[in-house]
Design a protein around this motif. Structure first.
Motif, PDB file in Angstrom:
ATOM      1  N   LEU A  24       0.925  -1.110   0.024  1.00 17.75           N
ATOM      2  CA  LEU A  24       0.029  -0.109   0.029  1.00 17.75           C
ATOM      3  C   LEU A  24       0.918   1.307  -0.025  1.00 17.75           C
ATOM      4  O   LEU A  24       0.651   2.279  -0.751  1.00 17.75           O
ATOM      5  N   GLY A  25       1.882   1.285   0.814  1.00 14.31           N
ATOM      6  CA  GLY A  25       2.806   2.474   0.936  1.00 14.31           C
ATOM      7  C   GLY A  25       3.471   2.678  -0.390  1.00 14.31           C
ATOM      8  O   GLY A  25       3.877   3.783  -0.789  1.00 14.31           O
ATOM      9  N   THR A  26       4.066   1.360  -0.979  1.00 16.93           N
ATOM     10  CA  THR A  26       4.745   1.720  -2.387  1.00 16.93           C
ATOM     11  C   THR A  26       3.774   2.318  -3.522  1.00 16.93           C
ATOM     12  O   THR A  26       4.108   3.174  -4.139  1.00 16.93           O
ATOM     13  N   PHE A  27       2.440   1.936  -3.465  1.00 10.04           N
ATOM     14  CA  PHE A  27       1.700   2.565  -4.390  1.00 10.04           C
ATOM     15  C   PHE A  27       1.237   3.841  -4.262  1.00 10.04           C
ATOM     16  O   PHE A  27       0.812   5.007  -5.086  1.00 10.04           O
ATOM     17  N   LEU A  28       1.210   4.116  -2.769  1.00 12.14           N
ATOM     18  CA  LEU A  28       0.918   5.725  -2.438  1.00 12.14           C
ATOM     19  C   LEU A  28       2.073   6.729  -2.758  1.00 12.14           C
ATOM     20  O   LEU A  28       1.880   7.745  -3.306  1.00 12.14           O
ATOM     21  N   LEU A  29       3.085   6.041  -2.393  1.00 12.63           N
ATOM     22  CA  LEU A  29       4.376   6.908  -2.889  1.00 12.63           C
ATOM     23  C   LEU A  29       4.639   7.004  -4.590  1.00 12.63           C
ATOM     24  O   LEU A  29       5.507   8.004  -4.725  1.00 12.63           O
ATOM     25  N   LYS A  30       4.151   6.086  -5.190  1.00 12.14           N
ATOM     26  CA  LYS A  30       4.082   6.199  -6.638  1.00 12.14           C
ATOM     27  C   LYS A  30       2.818   7.358  -7.195  1.00 12.14           C
ATOM     28  O   LYS A  30       2.982   7.731  -8.390  1.00 12.14           O
ATOM     29  N   LEU A  31       2.102   7.789  -6.438  1.00 14.28           N
ATOM     30  CA  LEU A  31       1.070   9.013  -6.686  1.00 14.28           C
ATOM     31  C   LEU A  31       2.050  10.301  -7.033  1.00 14.28           C
ATOM     32  O   LEU A  31       3.141  10.508  -6.495  1.00 14.28           O
ATOM     33  N   PRO A  32       1.403  10.954  -8.195  1.00 16.39           N
ATOM     34  CA  PRO A  32       2.141  12.104  -8.677  1.00 16.39           C
ATOM     35  C   PRO A  32       2.330  13.136  -7.559  1.00 16.39           C
ATOM     36  O   PRO A  32       3.049  13.851  -7.487  1.00 16.39           O
ATOM     37  N   SER A  33       1.195  13.079  -6.826  1.00 14.31           N
ATOM     38  CA  SER A  33       1.257  13.909  -5.368  1.00 14.31           C
ATOM     39  C   SER A  33       2.214  13.777  -4.419  1.00 14.31           C
ATOM     40  O   SER A  33       2.325  14.562  -3.716  1.00 14.31           O
ATOM     41  N   ALA A  34       2.662  12.507  -4.501  1.00 19.06           N
ATOM     42  CA  ALA A  34       3.546  12.369  -3.381  1.00 19.06           C
ATOM     43  C   ALA A  34       5.321  12.546  -3.542  1.00 19.06           C
ATOM     44  O   ALA A  34       5.920  12.403  -2.793  1.00 19.06           O
ATOM     45  N   THR A  35       5.363  12.859  -4.712  1.00 14.66           N
ATOM     46  CA  THR A  35       6.849  13.230  -5.267  1.00 14.66           C
ATOM     47  C   THR A  35       6.880  14.489  -6.124  1.00 14.66           C
ATOM     48  O   THR A  35       5.896  14.850  -6.737  1.00 14.66           O
ATOM     49  N   SER A  36       7.980  15.026  -6.155  1.00 17.97           N
ATOM     50  CA  SER A  36       8.314  16.162  -6.899  1.00 17.97           C
ATOM     51  C   SER A  36       8.638  16.083  -8.329  1.00 17.97           C
ATOM     52  O   SER A  36       7.865  16.594  -9.304  1.00 17.97           O
ATOM     53  N   ASN A  37       9.199  14.841  -8.953  1.00 13.54           N
ATOM     54  CA  ASN A  37       9.362  14.730 -10.163  1.00 13.54           C
ATOM     55  C   ASN A  37       9.198  13.228 -10.567  1.00 13.54           C
ATOM     56  O   ASN A  37       9.662  12.691 -11.544  1.00 13.54           O
ATOM     57  N   GLY A  38       8.436  12.405  -9.893  1.00 13.05           N
ATOM     58  CA  GLY A  38       8.191  11.030  -9.944  1.00 13.05           C
ATOM     59  C   GLY A  38       9.498  10.150  -9.487  1.00 13.05           C
ATOM     60  O   GLY A  38      10.629  10.582  -9.787  1.00 13.05           O
ATOM     61  N   ILE A  39       9.175   8.978  -9.221  1.00 20.40           N
ATOM     62  CA  ILE A  39      10.063   7.980  -8.736  1.00 20.40           C
ATOM     63  C   ILE A  39       9.829   6.710  -9.510  1.00 20.40           C
ATOM     64  O   ILE A  39       8.776   6.565  -9.883  1.00 20.40           O
ATOM     65  N   THR A  40      10.837   5.785  -9.702  1.00 20.69           N
ATOM     66  CA  THR A  40      10.511   4.433 -10.161  1.00 20.69           C
ATOM     67  C   THR A  40       9.934   3.550  -9.271  1.00 20.69           C
ATOM     68  O   THR A  40       9.798   3.788  -8.006  1.00 20.69           O
ATOM     69  N   PHE A  41       9.308   2.403  -9.624  1.00 24.95           N
ATOM     70  CA  PHE A  41       8.593   1.668  -8.786  1.00 24.95           C
ATOM     71  C   PHE A  41       9.637   0.975  -7.654  1.00 24.95           C
ATOM     72  O   PHE A  41       9.231   0.866  -6.605  1.00 24.95           O
ATOM     73  N   MET A  42      10.705   0.706  -8.273  1.00 26.02           N
ATOM     74  CA  MET A  42      11.800   0.151  -7.217  1.00 26.02           C
ATOM     75  C   MET A  42      12.117   0.967  -6.051  1.00 26.02           C
ATOM     76  O   MET A  42      12.307   0.396  -4.800  1.00 26.02           O
ATOM     77  N   ASP A  43      12.308   2.132  -6.378  1.00 25.91           N
ATOM     78  CA  ASP A  43      12.515   3.268  -5.487  1.00 25.91           C
ATOM     79  C   ASP A  43      11.409   3.537  -4.459  1.00 25.91           C
ATOM     80  O   ASP A  43      11.550   3.490  -3.058  1.00 25.91           O
ATOM     81  N   LEU A  57      17.586   2.959   5.563  1.00 28.24           N
ATOM     82  CA  LEU A  57      18.286   2.909   4.180  1.00 28.24           C
ATOM     83  C   LEU A  57      17.382   3.808   3.261  1.00 28.24           C
ATOM     84  O   LEU A  57      16.252   3.423   3.397  1.00 28.24           O
ATOM     85  N   VAL A  58      17.988   4.522   2.677  1.00 34.94           N
ATOM     86  CA  VAL A  58      17.305   5.310   1.604  1.00 34.94           C
ATOM     87  C   VAL A  58      18.181   5.548   0.328  1.00 34.94           C
ATOM     88  O   VAL A  58      19.257   5.250   0.241  1.00 34.94           O
ATOM     89  N   VAL A  59      17.185   5.589  -0.708  1.00 31.77           N
ATOM     90  CA  VAL A  59      18.040   5.343  -2.247  1.00 31.77           C
ATOM     91  C   VAL A  59      17.774   6.797  -2.880  1.00 31.77           C
ATOM     92  O   VAL A  59      18.476   7.073  -3.676  1.00 31.77           O
ATOM     93  N   ILE A  60      16.775   7.459  -2.344  1.00 36.83           N
ATOM     94  CA  ILE A  60      16.741   8.901  -2.878  1.00 36.83           C
ATOM     95  C   ILE A  60      16.552   9.705  -1.545  1.00 36.83           C
ATOM     96  O   ILE A  60      16.162   9.502  -0.642  1.00 36.83           O
ATOM     97  N   ASP A  61      16.558  11.065  -1.841  1.00 34.72           N
ATOM     98  CA  ASP A  61      16.561  12.260  -0.871  1.00 34.72           C
ATOM     99  C   ASP A  61      15.185  12.232  -0.481  1.00 34.72           C
ATOM    100  O   ASP A  61      14.272  12.823  -1.219  1.00 34.72           O
ATOM    101  N   THR A  62      14.992  12.198   0.627  1.00 35.70           N
ATOM    102  CA  THR A  62      13.500  12.238   1.255  1.00 35.70           C
ATOM    103  C   THR A  62      13.029  13.693   1.092  1.00 35.70           C
ATOM    104  O   THR A  62      11.995  13.796   1.017  1.00 35.70           O
ATOM    105  N   GLY A  63      13.816  14.506   1.347  1.00 43.10           N
ATOM    106  CA  GLY A  63      13.475  16.112   1.533  1.00 43.10           C
ATOM    107  C   GLY A  63      13.023  16.496   0.199  1.00 43.10           C
ATOM    108  O   GLY A  63      12.131  17.498  -0.091  1.00 43.10           O
TER     109      GLY A  63
END
Length: 225
Positions: A24-43, A57-63
């Motif tokens: 559920l968290g993965t699909f919510l983070l994939k929503l356009p409103s959750a990211t600035s410029n979009g992220i990959t499914f794996m991220d 552990l993080v693979v992209i800058d949270t902020g």
């Protein structure tokens, strides 16, 4: 045609619920409103898994990669994963006035590493109150540092995010340099360090130390910790 019921053991149920929340968290983070410029499914999957399991552990800058909505999703996953799914499930049961049966108690016992079913519901209530109280106190102290610097809204939000992240040993930060800018700040260092230590050893250990004055009365889990 009869429908076969799927019976799972408490550990299997916990794993299944964790997997559900991560998905559920993965699909919510994939929503356009959750990211600035979009992220990959794996991220998105990696971030949701890391937050839910408080791996740190993080693979992209949270902020910068996530919007306020995306950061709140991460924060909720951290809090639910850190305090335990069953803790929130029991609280919801209590609010709805539903009876908590043996199966639910077995799940709580497994989730909290308890050796018996006795008093697990009371333990969950104490765990929640203890955790929220510690986090709230940390927010107050961190706000003394960050509200004057960033303003009311940003300062309180930064205090809430880092208090929850630190207490649950999640390792997430809304700043690109994490807390490096406050490496010599006594207040931030003391509060964050205490949160890591208290959250790391766990409520059951703290409660056991408070209740038992003699070392030989402590549980095996507490002695090992």
């Amino acid at each position: 045609m009869k429908t076969r019921m799927i019976h799972m053991s408490p550990p299997q149920t916990l794993i299944s619920v964790f997997t559900l929340f991560i998905t559920l968290g993965t699909f919510l983070l994939k929503l356009p409103s959750a990211t600035s410029n979009g992220i990959t499914f794996m991220d998105a999957l990696f971030t949701a898994t890391s937050a839910m399991t408080v791996t740190g552990l993080v693979v992209i800058d949270t902020g910068t990669a996530f919007t306020l909505f995306g950061q709140i999703i991460i924060l909720v996953l951290i809090q639910v994963g850190g305090l335990g799914i069953m803790t929130f499930a029991v609280l919801i049961y209590m609010v709805l006035g539903k009876k908590i049966g043996i199966k639910e108690r077995l799940l709580i016992q497994q989730a909290l590493n308890q050796t018996s079913l006795g008093g697990v519901i009371r333990l969950v209530r104490k765990l929640f109150i203890f955790s929220i109280t510690i986090e709230a106190l940390a927010v107050v102290f961190l706000s003394l540092r960050w509200v004057p610097e960033m303003g009311m809204a940003k300062g309180i939000y930064a205090s809430i995010f880092h208090s929850i992240s630190a207490f649950n040993n999640a390792g997430f930060s809304i700043w690109s340099d994490s807390l490096s800018a406050y490496a010599v700040d006594p207040l931030v260092n003391i509060v964050i360090t205490l949160l890591f230590i208290i959250g790391g050893i766990g409520f059951t250990v703290v409660f056991d130390l408070w209740r038992s004055k003699e070392f030989y009365h402590l549980s095996l889990h507490t002695k090992i910790m």
